[in-house]
Design a protein around this motif. Structure first.
Motif, PDB file in Angstrom:
ATOM      1  N   GLY A  25      27.254  60.280  38.363  1.00  0.00           N
ATOM      2  CA  GLY A  25      28.572  60.909  38.282  1.00  0.00           C
ATOM      3  C   GLY A  25      28.765  61.488  36.893  1.00  0.00           C
ATOM      4  N   PRO A  26      29.784  62.319  36.725  1.00  0.00           N
ATOM      5  CA  PRO A  26      30.006  62.936  35.402  1.00  0.00           C
ATOM      6  C   PRO A  26      30.457  61.914  34.361  1.00  0.00           C
ATOM      7  N   ALA A  53      33.378  59.073  34.625  1.00  0.00           N
ATOM      8  CA  ALA A  53      33.655  58.922  36.060  1.00  0.00           C
ATOM      9  C   ALA A  53      33.950  57.479  36.429  1.00  0.00           C
ATOM     10  N   LYS A  90      31.208  54.992  35.857  1.00  0.00           N
ATOM     11  CA  LYS A  90      29.904  54.352  36.116  1.00  0.00           C
ATOM     12  C   LYS A  90      29.758  53.057  35.302  1.00  0.00           C
ATOM     13  N   ALA A 126      33.270  59.416  40.991  1.00  0.00           N
ATOM     14  CA  ALA A 126      34.076  60.431  40.296  1.00  0.00           C
ATOM     15  C   ALA A 126      35.522  59.971  40.283  1.00  0.00           C
ATOM     16  N   GLY A 127      36.161  60.114  39.151  1.00  0.00           N
ATOM     17  CA  GLY A 127      37.564  59.718  39.026  1.00  0.00           C
ATOM     18  C   GLY A 127      37.800  58.249  39.332  1.00  0.00           C
TER      19      GLY A 127
END
Lengths: 242, 222
Positions: A54-55, A58, A60, A223-224
């Motif tokens: 994930g970005p 996010a 992680k 994400a998010g």
């Protein structure tokens, strides 16, 4: 020696394939007042190797910290090894090995003194330190060198050795290849494969998809602060929804 | 718990011995503060005699701030605090171990400082047992309180400046009690030093109990 016998779980009560090791249901966790995890649903079974991608920001690392018992769930149901993370985090911590962004090494102590300290603190036999360093390719001439004199890559290898030494049932690896040279990266890949072969569960967060996609049998996209995709790699290299 | 406490204390003391900060920086700093106080008050010898105990303990408090800051930084710099939690070390044991290591450093400095007030200030020790007991009890109290406050500010961005602001007022009772007990031990003021030592013992016991109980919460939350 059978594959993974030196990195497999020291205690393997929940390492039977198929048994759910991580069970998260609508879990919300805060970093300060910021919701780092915003309703995560995730089940991970023993022996799985799961890539979390994930970005940046996010969630992680927060997901890994939650599974390590370092982040308290604010709401939802979170269990690791069947233990509730709201009430039994201490019991969970003893059974996981977390490799984070920090190395948790003391600069003024030598490599061997650091590992001896963490072995004693973790109730692991001190004799496990040298084999763990050997496994990570840390030269014997570095054992008596203070950590502040090591390169970033050498330091990272020692930090990974400290995790290996504990032989955790659940490996939580946050960017495990970061700062390592090619041989170091290969060693990490071998460790992941061997740990899984020995029945341990591995969850790793990484941006290095070219390496980690091959290692992981499953990819979870975050994400998010939420799991937005969950895919299992098929034998032919393709993927399908989990 | 005691095994873990010994492990943590030995580790912290080994780090200090290896870095030589106490010997090469803290002791000279303490000596310098003592000498400068002496220069400032030497023109008025009776005042210096009366102020010797207070100057000694103010210097010890300055040194304690440095020792606690280093002790806190050792765990926060590279994520060792989290690793201690993961290793399953009893938080109370971490507290005791770190406080013992700080206390050993402070006692080392105090030995030098006692020599300093005898040589530079011309102080005479009339009750050595009271002096030694005061040093021991007050130092344990300072180390315990400092270690607890160090954990409290560990997650604060400007902890280097916040720590003294918290530590100095909280340790005011130690400064008062230890100074009075020292006055008696040095024979500079007619007070009952043993009753002040009893007060110090109470303060120290409360802070040790508070530290053992609260350190785990601070370790988790900061």
């Amino acid at each position: 020696m059978p594959r993974g016998s030196d990195v497999g779980p020291a205690v393997s009560t929940d390492s039977v394939p198929g048994v759910c090791v991580v069970r998260l249901n609508a879990v919300v966790a805060l970093l300060g007042r910021f919701p780092a995890l915003a309703g995560v649903d995730l089940d991970i079974s023993a022996g799985e190797v799961v890539l979390v991608q994930g970005p940046n920001g996010a969630g992680k690392s927060s997901l890994l910290r939650l599974c390590a018992g370092l982040l308290r769930p604010e709401s939802g149901r979170a269990e690791v090894f069947g233990l509730d993370l709201a009430t039994a985090r201490s019991a969970v911590r003893r059974r996981v090995g977390l490799l984070g962004h920090d190395t948790a090494l003391y600069d003024e102590l030598t490599v061997e003194e650091n590992l001896n300290f963490w072995a004693a603190a973790s109730r692991v036999d001190r004799s496990a330190a040298v084999p763990a360093l050997d496994r990570l390719g840390v030269s014997h001439r570095l054992h008596d060198v203070v950590v502040s004199k090591l390169s970033a890559g050498q330091r990272r290898r020692v930090a990974i050795a400290a995790v290996v030494m504990r032989r955790p049932e659940l490996w939580l690896l946050d960017e495990p290849h970061a700062g390592l040279d090619q041989s170091g990266r290969d060693l990490v890949d071998e460790l992941v494969i061997d740990a899984a072969a020995a029945g341990a569960t591995v969850i790793m967060a990484s941006h290095e998809l070219d390496r980690t996609l091959d290692l992981a049998g499953r990819t979870v996209v975050v994400a998010g602060g939420m799991v937005v995709a969950d895919r299992v790699q098929s034998g032919e290299g393709g993927i399908h929804a989990h | 718990m005691l095994t873990d406490a010994r492990l943590v204390a030995a580790k912290d003391l080994r780090i200090e011995l290896r870095s030589r900060v106490t010997v090469s920086q803290v002791v000279p700093f303490a000596g310098l503060v003592l000498v400068l106080f002496g220069f400032a008050l030497d023109a008025n010898r009776p005042t210096l005699d009366l102020a010797t105990s207070g100057l000694f303990w103010v210097t010890v408090l300055f040194v304690a701030i440095m020792a606690v800051q280093r002790s806190t930084a050792v765990e926060t710099t590279d994520g060792a605090r989290r690793a201690l939690l993961l290793a399953g070390v009893e938080p109370g044991a971490v507290f005791i171990g770190k406080a013992v290591a700080v206390a050993v450093q402070l006692l080392t400095v105090e030995v030098v400082l006692v020599g300093g007030i005898v040589v530079f200030y011309g102080a005479s020790i009339e009750e050595p047992f009271l002096l030694a007991s005061t040093c021991l009890v007050a130092t344990i109290g300072i180390a315990a309180t400092g270690t607890l406050l160090g954990a409290l500010v560990a997650g604060v961005r400007a902890r280097e400046t916040v720590l003294p602001i918290l530590m100095l007022p909280v340790l005011a009772p130690v400064l008062l009690g230890a100074t009075r007990a020292f006055d008696d031990a040095l024979g500079s003021v007619a007070v009952n030093g043993w009753s002040w030592l009893a007060m110090l013992t109470g303060f120290t016991a409360i802070n040790i109990a508070l530290g053992v109980l609260a350190y785990g919460v601070l370790l988790e939350e900061t």
